[in-house]
Design an enzyme around this catalytic site. Structure first.
Site: not given
Ligand code: UD1
Length: 373
Positions: A213
Site C-alpha cells: 500500500h
Molecule cells: C494510511 C497511513 C499509513 C498506514 C495505512 C494503513 C498516513 C499518511 N498513512 O495509509 O501510515 O500504514 O493507513 O492502511 O496516514 N481508502 C478507502 N477506504 C478507506 C480508507 C482509504 O477507499 O476506508 C482509499 C481512498 O482512496 C484514500 C486512499 O485509500 O484516498 C488512501 O487512504 P489514506 O488513509 O489517505 O492512506 P493509506 O494509504 O490508507
C-alpha cells in the site's frame, strides 16, 4: 491530587485500531487508586471509513464504539491533516481532556498531537521513536513531529529508545514493549479457540501472503512490474494471496487480466482471519510496518518490499529480509526465507525486543501515574 482524569485516544486508520484494542482493555482493567475516577474515551477521525478497514476491527477486537467520529475521510495530505486538525481542536476545546493519547505515525496521529499541544493538553505517544530515516515517507515526518511535540513517549523496541536518545528526547521516553504484540497474543488464542479459517482455505499446498500500500510501491509502473514478477515466481513456488488495499483496488482490477491464477486477489481481511492467514503462510511479502512484526510473532518469515525498515530488530534476529522491489533479489530471499528457523532463541529475542505481551497494561499504569499530578 486530581479526583478524576480523562484520557482521550485519537485513532483513524486500520493499524491504529489494532494498537488501541489492548489499551482499551487495560483501561477497563486498571485499578482506580484511592477512589480516583479514570476515564477513557475514543475519537475516530474517519481517516479510514470502509467497513472492511474500520468497523470490522472494532467488532472483532471488541473495542468500544468511538464516542465521536469526525468523518474527515480521504484527501491529499494537506487537506486531510488540516481537516482533522480543525475538528480535533474544536472537540478538545469543548471536552478539555486531561491527556490525549496518539498511536503510530498516520496523519491522524500528527493532527491529534498538534491540536492538543497547541491547546497545552499533554500528549502520550504510543509506538514512539521509530525511524526509517527516509524523509520521503509521510509517516516519517508524522513520527518525528509527533515525538518532538509529545510529553510522554512509549518506545516499543530498543531501537526506538536509541533513536529517541539520539534526538535528545530520553527524559520523556520509556521502554514499553509493543502493543501490537499484545493484540497478536490475545487474539491468536481467540482465533484458535474459534477454529478461525485462513483466507487460503481451499488452496492446496503452500502459499505466500502479499500486501502492498505504500505510495512508492503503488505507482502503476512499479506495481505492475512487481506483480508480474511475483506472478512468475508464484507459478514455480505456489500461489500468492493478495488482499488488496482500497487505495489500489481500481488499478489492480484493471491489471488483473495480465495475471495468472497463481496471484489470488482478495478483499482486505478482518483481523482474526488475517492472523490465521499469516500463521499459515510460508512467507509474507509486504511493505507494511505492522505486518513485519505480526509475521515474526506468528513464526512466519517476512520479506519487506522496501529499502529500509523501522523494525530493525526483526532483521537482526533473522526473521525479516529487506529486498526493495528488485525481483531477482526477492526470488533469492524467498528461497532463504522458507528455511528460517524460529528456534527457542529466536523467540526469546523477539520477546526481549518487543515485550511479553503486556505493553498496554504497563502504558496505562504509567500514564495514570505520570499525568496524575
Ligand atoms: C494510511 C497511513 C499509513 C498506514 C495505512 C494503513 C498516513 C499518511 N498513512 O495509509 O501510515 O500504514 O493507513 O492502511 O496516514 N481508502 C478507502 N477506504 C478507506 C480508507 C482509504 O477507499 O476506508 C482509499 C481512498 O482512496 C484514500 C486512499 O485509500 O484516498 C488512501 O487512504 P489514506 O488513509 O489517505 O492512506 P493509506 O494509504 O490508507
Amino acid at each position: 491530587m486530581k479526583k478524576s482524569i480523562n484520557f482521550v485516544s485519537v485513532v483513524g486508520a486500520r493499524p491504529q485500531f489494532v494498537k488501541l484494542a489492548p489499551i482499551c482493555q487495560a483501561f477497563a482493567d486498571v485499578n482506580q487508586p484511592g477512589g480516583l475516577d479514570i476515564r477513557h474515551s475514543i475519537i475516530h477521525t474517519g481517516q479510514h471509513y470502509d467497513d472492511s478497514m474500520s468497523t470490522v476491527f472494532f467488532d472483532e477486537l471488541e473495542i468500544p464504539r468511538p464516542d465521536i467520529n469526525l468523518e474527515v475521510g480521504s484527501g491529499g495530505h494537506g487537506a486531510q491533516t488540516a481537516g482533522m486538525l480543525a475538528k480535533l481542536e474544536a472537540q478538545f476545546q469543548c471536552d478539555r481532556p486531561d491527556v490525549v493519547v496518539v498511536y503510530g505515525d498516520t496523519n491522524s496521529t500528527l493532527a491529534a498531537c498538534l491540536a492538543a499541544t497547541k491547546l497545552h493538553i499533554p500528549v502520550a505517544h504510543i509506538e514512539a521513536g521509530l525511524r526509517s530515516f527516509n524523509r520521503a515517507m509521510p509517516e516519517e515526518i508524522n513520527r518525528v513531529a509527533t515525538d518532538h511535540c509529545s510529553d510522554r513517549l512509549y518506545a516499543p523496541t530498543p531501537a526506538g529508545m536509541t533513536n529517541l536518545q539520539n534526538e535528545n528526547l530520553q527524559d520523556r521516553t520509556v521502554f514499553s514493549g509493543d502493543v501490537m504484540r499484545d493484540t497478536v497474543i490475545r487474539n491468536l488464542a481467540i482465533a484458535h479457540q474459534r477454529g478461525q479459517k485462513s483466507a487460503a482455505h481451499g488452496i492446496n499446498g503452500d502459499y505466500a501472503l502479499l500486501t502492498l500500500h505504500r505510495p512508492s510501491n503503488t505507482e502503476p509502473a512499479v506495481l505492475f512490474d512487481l506483480l508480474s514478477a511475483l506472478d512468475r515466481i508464484a507459478r514455480d513456488t505456489g500461489p500468492i494471496l493478495f488482499p488488496v488495499h482500497p487505495r489500489i483496488s481500481a488499478i489492480v482490477r484493471d491489471y488483473k487480466a495480465n495475471l495468472s491464477a497463481s496471484v489470488r486477489l482478495i478483499e482486505p481481511l478482518p483481523y482474526l482471519e488475517m492472523l490465521s492467514t499469516v500463521e499459515g503462510a510460508r512467507v509474507v511479502l509486504t511493505d507494511s510496518g505492522g505486518l513485519q512484526k505480526e509475521a515474526a510473532f506468528l513464526k512466519t518469515p517476512c520479506i519487506t518490499l522496501r529499502e529500509e525498515t523501522e523494525w530493525t530488530e526483526t532483521v537482526e534476529i533473522g526473521v525479516n529480509q529487506i529486498t526493495g522491489t528488485d525481483t531477482s533479489v526477492i526470488a533469492v530471499a524467498i528461497e532463504k526465507a522458507i528455511k528460517t528457523d524460529f528456534s527457542a532463541n529466536t523467540l526469546k529475542e523477539l520477546e526481549r525486543c518487543f515485550g511479553d505481551g503486556k505493553a498496554a497494561d504497563f502504558i496505562v499504569a504509567d500514564m495514570v501515574e505520570h499525568f496524575l499530578i
